[in-house]
Design an enzyme around this catalytic site. Sequence first.
Site, mmCIF file in Angstrom:
data_model
loop_
_atom_site.group_PDB
_atom_site.id
_atom_site.type_symbol
_atom_site.label_atom_id
_atom_site.label_comp_id
_atom_site.label_asym_id
_atom_site.label_seq_id
_atom_site.Cartn_x
_atom_site.Cartn_y
_atom_site.Cartn_z
ATOM 1 N N GLU A 1 62.404 59.322 78.127
ATOM 2 C CA GLU A 1 62.727 58.134 78.959
ATOM 3 C C GLU A 1 63.431 58.559 79.898
ATOM 4 O OE1 GLU A 1 66.172 54.998 78.874
ATOM 5 O OE2 GLU A 1 64.981 55.031 76.774
ATOM 6 N N CYS B 1 70.400 52.372 81.370
ATOM 7 C CA CYS B 1 68.997 52.561 81.696
ATOM 8 C C CYS B 1 68.356 51.203 81.982
ATOM 9 C CB CYS B 1 68.007 53.292 80.840
ATOM 10 S SG CYS B 1 68.256 52.707 79.123
#
Length: 496
Positions: free
Chosen positions: A227, A263
């Site tokens: 990620e 995020c």
Amino acid sequence: MTEVETDVGAIAQRAADAAAPFAATTPTARARALLAVADALDAEADELIRVAQHETGLAPARLQGEVRRTSAQLRLFAEVVIGGAHLGVTIDDADPSYAPGPRPELRRMLEPVGPVLNFAASNFPFAFSVAGGDSAAALAAGCPVIVKAHSGHPELSIATAGVVETALRDAGMPEGTFQLVSGQENGTALLKDDRIRAAAFTGSGRVGRMLADIAAARPRPIPFFGELGSVNPAYVTAGALAADDSLLATFVGSVCGSAGQLCTKPGFLFVPETADLAAVATAASAVAEHRLLNPGIGGAYEARREAVLGTAGVEVLAAGDVRTDDAGQRWATPTLVAIGVDDLVSAGDAMVEESFGPLSVLVRYRSIDELPALHASLFPGNLTSTVHAVESESEDLAALVRTLAATSGRVLYGGWPTGVAVTASMQHGGPYPATTTDDTSVGTAAIGRFLRGVAYQNMPEALLPPALRDANPWNVPQRRSAAGLSQDWGTLNGQY
């Protein structure tokens, strides 16, 4: 601080030795082990949170919620393990009259890939770190885990690993089921080690891509689930602004949660060019300064903020500030700017890069019709994208929503993306560059990243894994295809 073992060869070998016996544990035994870890984390929560607050600067309430999420996730995964549906067991009976040609008996299931290397994240010291989602998913799948500790919270990493290792050992899991390593060189060496069979990472695009390339360049490449960050664009219509006078204030709240170090923070908000943005400055002025996670992240944020503020066409809505204390830690208040579509396009990649901290860009657009193509060109891969609108505008938004779905892992209608539910239907991943593999690192589907399909043909019952046997001692769901069914293909049960 206790020293972490640095003999990566010995660490990898222990994980390799544990792989077969850990994979063979019954669903009940493995689920009990996950529950034991959850209980142990909750029991040690106060001390762990104290250490985490000191090392990360995150607020106690945020850290308390993170511990609850981490232990609840382990309990959820224990339920999945007991249920057994994640194994995807299918059995095809032998069928000499099978339409494409005689079919042998085939039995298929998903089995653990083997030792998993997890590179822990900095911004979630519990939920995406030592005992977080990647570790929990790999353990639930039956894979030994080696965690590469993040340098931003070393003491917490050691303390948490001690809790996890002790709980797993006391639950009867094999030695080597869970280990901790620190240092970039050790992490890289393990990633190259042939005994590691998959890896997971949460962090920056630069480091994540470097590690992904290493995983792909091995003599035997391995899956790498990275990620890498996301700007999470959000789109607001005139109707939504008129219907909700708190919309811009709640947007600022989402941007500033945990000092913007999430995020899923909405890094861009597209608003009609005639929108009154005064509420943005008002909301930002009420946000107190917050320490960034560590000096490295603070310095990167400070440089990124200066680059954004120096971009041609930028209008400052809330200037914010960055203060450096005696320890080199940065303390920030929110910076929010506006820019027109043409200036944003002219700035190109320099403007659409992620700003990891309390900074977001509002973009003034002319028409909803221009948004699909604009989004596709600027934001090809995102964890999330969001639309705020009213029902009467739905027809005008169809093309935009299709574009968001093609470029994002999660598409929201209303709300803000900074809450990620740990559940079966969650997708926390997206097309590159949000992730290296368009899979999910949150929710029960995350377990599947660490499983691989194996089919057994005409295998005697005694040699089959328990989940594939007719006796089904693990009591997992088995989907069976009996002989003769292919003779009815094409009838669709009379529906055509």
